[in-house]
Motif scaffolding. Structure first.
Motif, PDB file in Angstrom:
ATOM      1  N   SER A 127       8.039   1.517   2.956  1.00  0.00           N
ATOM      2  CA  SER A 127       9.247   0.759   2.582  1.00  0.00           C
ATOM      3  C   SER A 127       9.438  -0.423   3.521  1.00  0.00           C
ATOM      4  O   SER A 127       9.716  -1.547   3.081  1.00  0.00           O
ATOM      5  N   PHE A 128       9.299  -0.183   4.835  1.00  0.00           N
ATOM      6  CA  PHE A 128       9.397  -1.273   5.804  1.00  0.00           C
ATOM      7  C   PHE A 128       8.301  -2.307   5.566  1.00  0.00           C
ATOM      8  O   PHE A 128       8.568  -3.517   5.560  1.00  0.00           O
ATOM      9  N   ASP A 129       7.055  -1.846   5.387  1.00  0.00           N
ATOM     10  CA  ASP A 129       5.933  -2.762   5.156  1.00  0.00           C
ATOM     11  C   ASP A 129       6.220  -3.656   3.954  1.00  0.00           C
ATOM     12  O   ASP A 129       5.976  -4.872   3.982  1.00  0.00           O
ATOM     13  N   GLU A 188       1.665  -3.263  -3.658  1.00  0.00           N
ATOM     14  CA  GLU A 188       0.815  -3.966  -2.690  1.00  0.00           C
ATOM     15  C   GLU A 188       0.777  -3.219  -1.360  1.00  0.00           C
ATOM     16  O   GLU A 188      -0.282  -3.155  -0.700  1.00  0.00           O
ATOM     17  N   ALA A 189       1.922  -2.647  -0.943  1.00  0.00           N
ATOM     18  CA  ALA A 189       1.944  -1.864   0.294  1.00  0.00           C
ATOM     19  C   ALA A 189       1.065  -0.617   0.167  1.00  0.00           C
ATOM     20  O   ALA A 189       0.370  -0.239   1.109  1.00  0.00           O
ATOM     21  N   ILE A 190       1.091   0.011  -1.002  1.00  0.00           N
ATOM     22  CA  ILE A 190       0.224   1.171  -1.248  1.00  0.00           C
ATOM     23  C   ILE A 190      -1.242   0.738  -1.226  1.00  0.00           C
ATOM     24  O   ILE A 190      -2.100   1.424  -0.672  1.00  0.00           O
ATOM     25  N   ALA A 191      -1.520  -0.421  -1.821  1.00  0.00           N
ATOM     26  CA  ALA A 191      -2.902  -0.929  -1.827  1.00  0.00           C
ATOM     27  C   ALA A 191      -3.403  -1.145  -0.403  1.00  0.00           C
ATOM     28  O   ALA A 191      -4.550  -0.822  -0.075  1.00  0.00           O
ATOM     29  N   ASP A 192      -2.530  -1.695   0.468  1.00  0.00           N
ATOM     30  CA  ASP A 192      -2.901  -1.902   1.874  1.00  0.00           C
ATOM     31  C   ASP A 192      -3.206  -0.568   2.548  1.00  0.00           C
ATOM     32  O   ASP A 192      -4.165  -0.461   3.322  1.00  0.00           O
ATOM     33  N   LEU A 194       7.115   3.937  -8.259  1.00  0.00           N
ATOM     34  CA  LEU A 194       6.115   4.296  -7.246  1.00  0.00           C
ATOM     35  C   LEU A 194       6.758   4.794  -5.957  1.00  0.00           C
ATOM     36  O   LEU A 194       6.284   5.773  -5.362  1.00  0.00           O
ATOM     37  N   LEU A 195       7.814   4.139  -5.478  1.00  0.00           N
ATOM     38  CA  LEU A 195       8.441   4.567  -4.232  1.00  0.00           C
ATOM     39  C   LEU A 195       9.068   5.953  -4.384  1.00  0.00           C
ATOM     40  O   LEU A 195       8.950   6.793  -3.489  1.00  0.00           O
ATOM     41  N   THR A 196       9.692   6.193  -5.517  1.00  0.00           N
ATOM     42  CA  THR A 196      10.256   7.527  -5.774  1.00  0.00           C
ATOM     43  C   THR A 196       9.147   8.572  -5.775  1.00  0.00           C
ATOM     44  O   THR A 196       9.314   9.668  -5.227  1.00  0.00           O
ATOM     45  N   ALA A 197       8.024   8.243  -6.377  1.00  0.00           N
ATOM     46  CA  ALA A 197       6.894   9.172  -6.397  1.00  0.00           C
ATOM     47  C   ALA A 197       6.421   9.483  -4.981  1.00  0.00           C
ATOM     48  O   ALA A 197       6.087  10.633  -4.654  1.00  0.00           O
TER      49      ALA A 197
END
Length: 248
Positions: free
Chosen positions: A46-48, A58-62, A228-231
């Motif tokens: 979330s911070f990223d 995109e944060a998940i991809a990173d 995605l964030l909820t998941a």
């Protein structure tokens, strides 16, 4: 398919095959189970996402790339070391001993990806290994080769051992370009490899569809929840108080 890389010190067929073997060794798949093996921190993601102006995807991809990349450091070591199998002229990559050797020339090399990958203990152990080789073979030259060095160099390796500064002219510290020059007798060999490498990798990946990255993390996450964030929160905190509300 015919290729024309024109490196000179290695054939087109050999460099293509070597790059192909390296790509085959690369980690190319990540699933949700692998992604969450150590429980991914959704708070950090979330911070990223917000601090760096990225979407959560995109944060998940990173994070996926970071996890995959950790597995590939040793593969690059394989690439650097095993290319010298194609050098000929007495150069070998033995199963044990030094990383690269030329027994007829009495040259014995250890290869490191970066100049700062060895801590003090590792450096001392490697240096003592080279000292022992000089005792066994008084014609030997031992070399610490750095793929990523602070500068182009071929110099005596200076080290502190048993609280004393040590150096020996037959124990060398060498950047990769200088080692390529020694092995292939061509001062620009490493430069020409680096310039050609992106095209060779592109050829390998394009001509071998099975070598492409397979990432099922997004697909599997959206099965957990459409957001995605909820998941991610459900993966990390499903047993925490209050998070059952996210299931609704």
């Amino acid at each position: 398919m015919n290729h024309n890389y024109n490196l000179g010190f290695i054939s087109d067929e050999d460099i293509y095959e070597h790059v192909k073997q390296t790509v085959e060794s690369y980690r190319r798949e990540i699933t949700l189970r692998q992604f969450n093996e150590n429980i991914v921190d959704p708070i950090k993601l979330s911070f990223d996402s917000k601090v760096y102006g990225k979407t959560i995807r995109e944060a998940i991809a990173d994070e996926c790339f970071r996890q995959i990349d950790k597995s590939n450091t040793n593969v690059i070591g394989y690439f650097h070391q095993n290319l010298f199998r194609y050098a000929g002229n007495g150069w070998i990559v033995p199963k044990e001993g030094f990383d690269v050797e030329n027994p007829s020339m009495h040259i014995f090399a250890e290869i490191k990806n970066k100049h700062n990958t060895m801590n003090a203990a590792s450096s001392q152990k490697t240096y003592m290994k080279m000292q022992a080789k000089l005792l066994d073979d008084d014609q030997a030259t031992c070399i610490l080769v750095e793929a990523i060095s602070t500068k182009s160099k071929n110099e005596s390796w200076k080290i502190t051992l048993d609280k004393r500064k040590r150096s020996h002219n037959k124990i060398r510290r060498m950047s990769m370009d200088k080692f390529y020059e020694l092995v292939f007798e061509d001062p620009t060999a490493f430069y020409r490899l680096c310039i050609s490498l992106p095209r060779i990798i592109e050829d390998v990946v394009r001509e071998n569809s099975s070598l492409a990255l397979r990432n099922t993390v997004y697909e599997e996450l959206t099965k957990e929840h459409t957001d995605l964030l909820t998941a991610l929160y459900l993966l990390a905190f499903s047993s925490y108080e209050g998070f059952e509300n996210l299931m609704n």
